[in-house]
Design an enzyme around this catalytic site. Structure first.
Site, PDB file in Angstrom:
ATOM      1  N   GLU A 165      -7.119   6.726  -7.410  1.00  0.00           N
ATOM      2  CA  GLU A 165      -7.407   8.085  -7.880  1.00  0.00           C
ATOM      3  C   GLU A 165      -6.209   8.679  -8.630  1.00  0.00           C
ATOM      4  OE1 GLU A 165      -8.654   8.997  -3.798  1.00  0.00           O
ATOM      5  OE2 GLU A 165     -10.413   9.925  -4.695  1.00  0.00           O
ATOM      6  N   GLU A 186     -12.501   3.821   0.882  1.00  0.00           N
ATOM      7  CA  GLU A 186     -12.564   4.863   1.921  1.00  0.00           C
ATOM      8  C   GLU A 186     -13.743   4.675   2.874  1.00  0.00           C
ATOM      9  OE1 GLU A 186     -12.014   5.415  -1.307  1.00  0.00           O
ATOM     10  OE2 GLU A 186     -10.378   6.850  -1.555  1.00  0.00           O
ATOM     11  N   GLY A 203      -6.618   6.665  -2.712  1.00  0.00           N
ATOM     12  CA  GLY A 203      -5.817   7.667  -3.412  1.00  0.00           C
ATOM     13  C   GLY A 203      -4.939   7.060  -4.501  1.00  0.00           C
ATOM     14  N   ALA A 253      -4.173   7.099   0.250  1.00  0.00           N
ATOM     15  CA  ALA A 253      -3.591   8.171   1.050  1.00  0.00           C
ATOM     16  C   ALA A 253      -3.141   7.558   2.374  1.00  0.00           C
ATOM     17  CB  ALA A 253      -4.632   9.254   1.270  1.00  0.00           C
TER      18      ALA A 253
HETATM   19  N1  CAA Z   1      -1.881   4.278   4.813  1.00  0.00           N
HETATM   20  C1  CAA Z   1      -0.923   4.030   5.700  1.00  0.00           C
HETATM   21  N2  CAA Z   1      -0.292   2.830   5.829  1.00  0.00           N
HETATM   22  C2  CAA Z   1      -0.696   1.843   5.005  1.00  0.00           C
HETATM   23  C3  CAA Z   1      -1.701   2.026   4.052  1.00  0.00           C
HETATM   24  C4  CAA Z   1      -2.302   3.309   3.957  1.00  0.00           C
HETATM   25  N3  CAA Z   1      -3.237   3.594   3.053  1.00  0.00           N
HETATM   26  N4  CAA Z   1      -1.888   0.868   3.379  1.00  0.00           N
HETATM   27  C5  CAA Z   1      -1.018  -0.015   3.899  1.00  0.00           C
HETATM   28  N5  CAA Z   1      -0.296   0.569   4.884  1.00  0.00           N
HETATM   29  C6  CAA Z   1       0.737  -0.026   5.691  1.00  0.00           C
HETATM   30  C7  CAA Z   1       0.156  -0.972   6.729  1.00  0.00           C
HETATM   31  O1  CAA Z   1      -0.287  -0.258   7.862  1.00  0.00           O
HETATM   32  C8  CAA Z   1       1.342  -1.873   7.012  1.00  0.00           C
HETATM   33  O2  CAA Z   1       2.216  -1.177   7.874  1.00  0.00           O
HETATM   34  P1  CAA Z   1       2.790  -1.931   9.205  1.00  0.00           P
HETATM   35  O3  CAA Z   1       3.617  -3.073   8.643  1.00  0.00           O
HETATM   36  O4  CAA Z   1       3.579  -0.865   9.870  1.00  0.00           O
HETATM   37  O5  CAA Z   1       1.589  -2.412   9.945  1.00  0.00           O
HETATM   38  C9  CAA Z   1       2.031  -1.971   5.652  1.00  0.00           C
HETATM   39  O6  CAA Z   1       1.567  -0.860   4.886  1.00  0.00           O
HETATM   40  C10 CAA Z   1       1.691  -3.249   4.893  1.00  0.00           C
HETATM   41  O7  CAA Z   1       0.261  -3.339   4.831  1.00  0.00           O
HETATM   42  P2  CAA Z   1      -0.548  -4.649   5.285  1.00  0.00           P
HETATM   43  O8  CAA Z   1       0.184  -5.374   6.354  1.00  0.00           O
HETATM   44  O9  CAA Z   1      -1.946  -4.207   5.594  1.00  0.00           O
HETATM   45  O10 CAA Z   1      -0.484  -5.483   3.938  1.00  0.00           O
HETATM   46  P3  CAA Z   1      -1.526  -6.592   3.421  1.00  0.00           P
HETATM   47  O11 CAA Z   1      -0.904  -7.215   2.227  1.00  0.00           O
HETATM   48  O12 CAA Z   1      -1.991  -7.448   4.532  1.00  0.00           O
HETATM   49  O13 CAA Z   1      -2.820  -5.736   2.948  1.00  0.00           O
HETATM   50  C11 CAA Z   1      -3.940  -3.933   1.804  1.00  0.00           C
HETATM   51  C12 CAA Z   1      -2.724  -4.883   1.837  1.00  0.00           C
HETATM   52  C13 CAA Z   1      -5.218  -4.730   1.523  1.00  0.00           C
HETATM   53  C14 CAA Z   1      -3.707  -2.923   0.668  1.00  0.00           C
HETATM   54  C15 CAA Z   1      -4.078  -3.207   3.163  1.00  0.00           C
HETATM   55  O14 CAA Z   1      -2.811  -2.642   3.511  1.00  0.00           O
HETATM   56  C16 CAA Z   1      -5.083  -2.102   3.179  1.00  0.00           C
HETATM   57  O15 CAA Z   1      -6.270  -2.350   3.255  1.00  0.00           O
HETATM   58  N6  CAA Z   1      -4.613  -0.819   3.109  1.00  0.00           N
HETATM   59  C17 CAA Z   1      -5.461   0.332   3.202  1.00  0.00           C
HETATM   60  C18 CAA Z   1      -6.209   0.560   1.895  1.00  0.00           C
HETATM   61  C19 CAA Z   1      -7.116   1.748   2.019  1.00  0.00           C
HETATM   62  O16 CAA Z   1      -8.026   1.786   2.819  1.00  0.00           O
HETATM   63  N7  CAA Z   1      -6.875   2.801   1.196  1.00  0.00           N
HETATM   64  C20 CAA Z   1      -7.648   4.013   1.210  1.00  0.00           C
HETATM   65  C21 CAA Z   1      -6.963   5.034   2.077  1.00  0.00           C
HETATM   66  S1  CAA Z   1      -7.951   6.486   2.345  1.00  0.00           S
HETATM   67  C22 CAA Z   1      -7.739   7.406   0.945  1.00  0.00           C
HETATM   68  O17 CAA Z   1      -7.008   7.034   0.041  1.00  0.00           O
HETATM   69  C23 CAA Z   1      -8.499   8.697   0.913  1.00  0.00           C
HETATM   70  C24 CAA Z   1      -8.523   9.360  -0.420  1.00  0.00           C
HETATM   71  O18 CAA Z   1      -9.350   9.123  -1.261  1.00  0.00           O
HETATM   72  C25 CAA Z   1      -7.536  10.375  -0.729  1.00  0.00           C
END
Ligand code: CAA
Length: 255
Positions: free
Chosen positions: A109, A129, A106, A63
């Site tokens: 999921e 999360e 998400g 998400a």
């Molecule tokens: N939400 C918003 N933006 C996101 C995102 C997310 N879940 N995941 C990645 N992005 C964005 C980053 O902020 C980045 O944007 P900027 O260039 O503007 O900074 C862009 O996508 C590229 O991401 P990274 O630079 O971080 O890419 P990476 O290859 O270094 O890392 C990754 C990849 C490991 C997937 C890392 O992006 C990451 O950890 N993302 C978050 C994963 C996460 O925590 N997901 C759970 C979200 S909460 C949820 O989903 C709740 C639920 O159950 C409904």
């Protein structure tokens, strides 16, 4: 989001998550687009399978954290944040997730909410999360536990660690693993196979399997038996069995 009905896969609708700048993070707009598009495909009598896919790098990285960060409890409650995804889970048409790269939070999921999960050998799953101070919110605590059991679900959800595709396959999370370069082609082939069968009967088969998650064994078997008897009301049952007897391919009319 991109929507396609490829000529190479008759009866198949393909929804491609397309927010490359955010690794397909599922913001509210994308959720609405995907759910609306899938609902429209579900109502289209020409469609017998729906594929949801992302990019080589990410199915979806969760998400949208930036959109969620300022949210308050009353807002999330009144808006029923993520409640719309339930509409996707209730569709009749088989949903197939084609997953390459990150399928996190998400994203994992959404993939689990689909009926089949075809994974590229690059796929990485996880529910991270906990690292953000929240818990899964689109069914992860329930669907992951049912898919791979308590031991691994607790490990993934409490540590937030990623799970590579080999482990996910061994744990029973995915239907098939294919080379990344073949992911879409293989998934379309599978989807076209399903779409070539009787649409009402594939919908009934899906409903019967899903009933296993909602009921006791005895009730589930009773449900299956009722549905099994009901398929004898379809023209496709007559056609499928006649075609076998006559040693020819069935021509299902989805009726
Ligand atoms: N939400 C918003 N933006 C996101 C995102 C997310 N879940 N995941 C990645 N992005 C964005 C980053 O902020 C980045 O944007 P900027 O260039 O503007 O900074 C862009 O996508 C590229 O991401 P990274 O630079 O971080 O890419 P990476 O290859 O270094 O890392 C990754 C990849 C490991 C997937 C890392 O992006 C990451 O950890 N993302 C978050 C994963 C996460 O925590 N997901 C759970 C979200 S909460 C949820 O989903 C709740 C639920 O159950 C409904």
């Amino acid at each position: 989001m991109l929507l396609d009905r490829p000529e190479s896969a008759p009866g198949v609708g393909v929804i491609t998550l397309h927010r490359p700048e955010a690794l397909n993070a599922l913001n509210r707009e994308l959720m609405t687009e995907v759910v609306d598009a899938a609902t429209a495909l579900d109502r289209d009598p020409g469609i017998g399978a729906i594929v949801i896919t992302g990019s080589d790098r990410a199915f979806a990285a969760g998400a949208d954290i930036k959109q969620m960060q300022p949210q308050t409890y009353p807002q999330t409650y009144v808006d029923d944040l993520f409640g719309d995804w339930d509409r996707l889970a209730s569709l009749r048409t088989p949903l197939i997730a084609a997953v390459a790269g990150h399928a996190l939070g998400g994203g994992c999921e959404l993939a689990m909410l689909c009926d089949l999960l075809i994974a590229a050998d690059t796929a990485v799953f996880g529910q991270p999360e906990i690292k953000l101070g929240v818990i899964p919110g689109i069914g992860g605590s329930q669907r992951l536990t049912r898919a791979i059991g308590k031991a691994k679900a607790m490990d993934l959800i409490l540590t937030g660690r990623p799970m590579k595709v080999d482990e996910a396959d061994r744990a029973g999370l995915v239907s098939r693993v294919v080379p990344a370069a073949d992911l879409l082609e293989e998934t379309l082939r599978i989807a076209a196979t399903i779409a070539g069968y009787s649409h009402p009967v594939t919908a009934m088969a899906k409903e019967a399997v899903n009933r296993a998650f909602e009921t006791t064994l005895a009730e589930g078997i009773r449900f299956e038996r009722r549905v099994f008897h009901a398929v004898f009301a379809t023209a496709d049952q007559k056609e499928g069995m006649a075609a076998f007897t006559e040693k020819r391919r069935p021509d299902f009319t989805h009726s």
